[in-house]
Design a protein around this motif. Structure first.
Motif, PDB file in Angstrom:
ATOM      1  N   LEU A 123      -2.999   0.147   6.349  1.00 54.26           N
ATOM      2  CA  LEU A 123      -3.047   1.244   5.585  1.00 54.26           C
ATOM      3  C   LEU A 123      -2.321   0.927   4.417  1.00 54.26           C
ATOM      4  N   SER A 124      -1.786  -0.109   3.976  1.00 53.97           N
ATOM      5  CA  SER A 124      -1.140  -0.154   2.769  1.00 53.97           C
ATOM      6  C   SER A 124      -1.673  -1.349   1.767  1.00 53.97           C
ATOM      7  N   ARG A 125      -1.528  -1.343   0.557  1.00 51.89           N
ATOM      8  CA  ARG A 125      -2.278  -2.087  -0.431  1.00 51.89           C
ATOM      9  C   ARG A 125      -0.823  -3.003  -1.156  1.00 51.89           C
ATOM     10  N   ASP A 126      -1.132  -4.096  -0.998  1.00 55.89           N
ATOM     11  CA  ASP A 126      -0.233  -5.181  -1.840  1.00 55.89           C
ATOM     12  C   ASP A 126       1.222  -4.839  -1.214  1.00 55.89           C
ATOM     13  N   VAL A 127       1.222  -5.257   0.127  1.00 48.75           N
ATOM     14  CA  VAL A 127       2.714  -4.693   0.846  1.00 48.75           C
ATOM     15  C   VAL A 127       3.660  -5.839   0.148  1.00 48.75           C
ATOM     16  N   PRO A 128       4.748  -5.431  -0.193  1.00 54.28           N
ATOM     17  CA  PRO A 128       5.840  -6.250  -1.034  1.00 54.28           C
ATOM     18  C   PRO A 128       6.642  -6.788   0.387  1.00 54.28           C
ATOM     19  N   TYR A 129       7.382  -8.079   0.218  1.00 56.05           N
ATOM     20  CA  TYR A 129       8.092  -8.569   0.882  1.00 56.05           C
ATOM     21  C   TYR A 129       9.426  -7.882   1.440  1.00 56.05           C
ATOM     22  N   SER A 130       9.732  -6.890   0.884  1.00 51.90           N
ATOM     23  CA  SER A 130      10.755  -5.945   1.265  1.00 51.90           C
ATOM     24  C   SER A 130      10.330  -5.168   2.421  1.00 51.90           C
ATOM     25  N   PHE A 131       8.805  -4.885   2.574  1.00 54.50           N
ATOM     26  CA  PHE A 131       8.440  -4.097   3.701  1.00 54.50           C
ATOM     27  C   PHE A 131       8.341  -4.912   4.927  1.00 54.50           C
ATOM     28  N   HIS A 132       8.095  -6.269   4.959  1.00 60.51           N
ATOM     29  CA  HIS A 132       8.334  -7.042   5.931  1.00 60.51           C
ATOM     30  C   HIS A 132       9.701  -7.207   6.526  1.00 60.51           C
ATOM     31  N   LYS A 133      10.521  -7.208   5.649  1.00 61.02           N
ATOM     32  CA  LYS A 133      12.043  -7.451   5.924  1.00 61.02           C
ATOM     33  C   LYS A 133      12.664  -6.180   6.595  1.00 61.02           C
ATOM     34  N   LEU A 134      12.153  -5.170   6.198  1.00 63.73           N
ATOM     35  CA  LEU A 134      12.961  -3.721   6.620  1.00 63.73           C
ATOM     36  C   LEU A 134      11.945  -3.193   8.038  1.00 63.73           C
ATOM     37  N   SER A 135      10.644  -3.507   8.106  1.00 65.64           N
ATOM     38  CA  SER A 135      10.090  -3.394   9.283  1.00 65.64           C
ATOM     39  C   SER A 135      10.307  -4.212  10.484  1.00 65.64           C
ATOM     40  N   ALA A 136      10.532  -5.595  10.186  1.00 63.52           N
ATOM     41  CA  ALA A 136      11.110  -6.372  11.196  1.00 63.52           C
ATOM     42  C   ALA A 136      12.529  -5.976  11.711  1.00 63.52           C
ATOM     43  N   LYS A 137      13.364  -5.456  10.604  1.00 63.74           N
ATOM     44  CA  LYS A 137      14.744  -5.087  11.360  1.00 63.74           C
ATOM     45  C   LYS A 137      14.703  -3.698  12.104  1.00 63.74           C
ATOM     46  N   PHE A 138      14.056  -2.771  11.412  1.00 63.95           N
ATOM     47  CA  PHE A 138      14.287  -1.466  11.958  1.00 63.95           C
ATOM     48  C   PHE A 138      13.142  -0.698  12.717  1.00 63.95           C
ATOM     49  N   TRP A 139      12.018  -1.341  12.937  1.00 65.61           N
ATOM     50  CA  TRP A 139      10.792  -0.831  13.605  1.00 65.61           C
ATOM     51  C   TRP A 139      10.911  -1.509  14.968  1.00 65.61           C
ATOM     52  N   PRO A 140      10.346  -0.841  16.013  1.00 69.26           N
ATOM     53  CA  PRO A 140      10.347   0.703  16.018  1.00 69.26           C
ATOM     54  C   PRO A 140      11.607   1.396  15.937  1.00 69.26           C
ATOM     55  N   GLY A 141      11.660   2.560  15.039  1.00 73.83           N
ATOM     56  CA  GLY A 141      12.960   3.203  14.964  1.00 73.83           C
ATOM     57  C   GLY A 141      12.783   4.089  13.806  1.00 73.83           C
ATOM     58  N   PRO A 142      13.846   4.702  13.463  1.00 75.10           N
ATOM     59  CA  PRO A 142      13.835   6.035  12.401  1.00 75.10           C
ATOM     60  C   PRO A 142      13.717   5.644  11.016  1.00 75.10           C
ATOM     61  N   VAL A 200       4.634   3.348   0.625  1.00 75.83           N
ATOM     62  CA  VAL A 200       4.198   2.188  -0.099  1.00 75.83           C
ATOM     63  C   VAL A 200       2.831   2.832  -0.648  1.00 75.83           C
ATOM     64  N   GLU A 201       2.153   1.912  -1.673  1.00 75.71           N
ATOM     65  CA  GLU A 201       0.888   2.263  -1.858  1.00 75.71           C
ATOM     66  C   GLU A 201       0.075   2.308  -0.829  1.00 75.71           C
ATOM     67  N   ALA A 202      -1.096   3.213  -0.838  1.00 73.73           N
ATOM     68  CA  ALA A 202      -1.894   3.284   0.186  1.00 73.73           C
ATOM     69  C   ALA A 202      -3.104   2.662  -0.111  1.00 73.73           C
ATOM     70  N   SER A 203      -3.771   2.168   1.034  1.00 73.31           N
ATOM     71  CA  SER A 203      -5.063   1.348   0.874  1.00 73.31           C
ATOM     72  C   SER A 203      -6.284   2.255   0.520  1.00 73.31           C
ATOM     73  N   THR A 204      -7.354   2.123   0.235  1.00 74.62           N
ATOM     74  CA  THR A 204      -8.399   2.907  -0.185  1.00 74.62           C
ATOM     75  C   THR A 204      -8.699   3.748   1.005  1.00 74.62           C
ATOM     76  N   GLY A 205      -8.679   3.076   2.115  1.00 71.84           N
ATOM     77  CA  GLY A 205      -9.051   3.774   3.354  1.00 71.84           C
ATOM     78  C   GLY A 205      -8.463   5.010   3.864  1.00 71.84           C
ATOM     79  N   VAL A 206      -7.083   5.282   3.175  1.00 76.40           N
ATOM     80  CA  VAL A 206      -6.275   6.432   3.623  1.00 76.40           C
ATOM     81  C   VAL A 206      -6.953   7.807   2.746  1.00 76.40           C
ATOM     82  N   PRO A 207      -7.241   8.682   3.207  1.00 74.63           N
ATOM     83  CA  PRO A 207      -7.551   9.866   2.490  1.00 74.63           C
ATOM     84  C   PRO A 207      -6.678  10.258   1.543  1.00 74.63           C
ATOM     85  N   LEU A 208      -7.153  10.482   0.435  1.00 79.26           N
ATOM     86  CA  LEU A 208      -6.334  11.041  -0.841  1.00 79.26           C
ATOM     87  C   LEU A 208      -5.412  12.265  -0.461  1.00 79.26           C
TER      88      LEU A 208
END
Length: 216
Positions: free
Chosen positions: A79-98, A103-111
């Motif tokens: 659902l994202s475009r050009d996911v930064p490295y910080s996304f991977h670090k934060l999601s790996a540590k805190f997901w699933p969780g609060p 982030v920038e949305a992919s073109t598939g996400v309705p405006l």
């Protein structure tokens, strides 16, 4: 007419109950669901009539984007475009969780879901109900808070029933959620990050994760 209350276990939700709720979402209807923070409103984010209905029943300004819930990091990345490295670090540590990542949305996400900002708020809650519902719907769902805009968020289905019971067809009742604080929202823009809302996870924890190079 008041919403139907469907009682389920938060840890071991009845598959038949989840299938029943998933049918509502597939039909373009709204379902109130418990998460690991507060109750939220689930709908198909790609169904613009359902998205319109969320804004209407909440009285939510259309200038405010709708968060999207996923049940895998890969689903969020799609659902994202050009996911930064910080996304991977934060999601790996805190997901699933609060933790909600903006982030920038992919073109598939309705405006309309992004409130015409082009950014999408993504979260993978620690919730067996949310995981099962997304699996049956076969796609992400909205996760905006289950309350009328300007009113308190709801930690119980009864609170939600009193506040929005005449505006929703179905509420999944799994008892009281943790409901002390909302999720923390972090906006990611390339190498830059900003805590837009400090919730369960502190800014200090976010900073410590992003400055820790041991995971590199």
């Amino acid at each position: 007419m008041s919403a139907e209350l469907l009682r389920v276990s938060s840890e071991n939700p009845d598959p038949a109950a989840i299938r029943y709720a998933a049918e509502f979402i597939r039909r373009g209807e709204l379902v109130a669901i418990p998460t690991d923070t507060f109750y939220g409103i689930a709908a198909d984010p790609f169904n613009l009539a359902a998205v319109d209905q969320i804004y209407r029943v909440k009285g939510r300004p259309e200038t405010r984007a709708l968060p999207i819930l996923v049940n895998a990091a890969s689903q969020a990345i799609a659902l994202s475009r050009d996911v930064p490295y910080s996304f991977h670090k934060l999601s790996a540590k805190f997901w699933p969780g609060p933790l909600t990542l903006l982030v920038e949305a992919s073109t598939g996400v309705p405006l309309k879901v992004t409130a015409h900002t082009g950014n999408v708020a993504l979260r993978w809650p620690k919730s067996a109900i949310v995981d099962a519902l997304i699996a049956l719907v076969k796609g992400p769902i909205t996760g905006t808070s289950g309350n009328i805009s300007g009113q308190p968020a709801c930690a119980t289905a009864i609170d939600l029933l009193e506040q929005m019971g005449d505006r929703l067809p179905l509420i999944i009742d799994a008892g009281e959620t943790p409901g002390n604080l909302a999720s923390t929202i972090v906006k990611l823009d390339g190498d830059d990050w900003t805590v837009m809302r400090e919730g369960v996870i502190t800014e200090q924890e976010i900073r410590a994760c992003l400055e820790d190079d041991s995971e590199a």
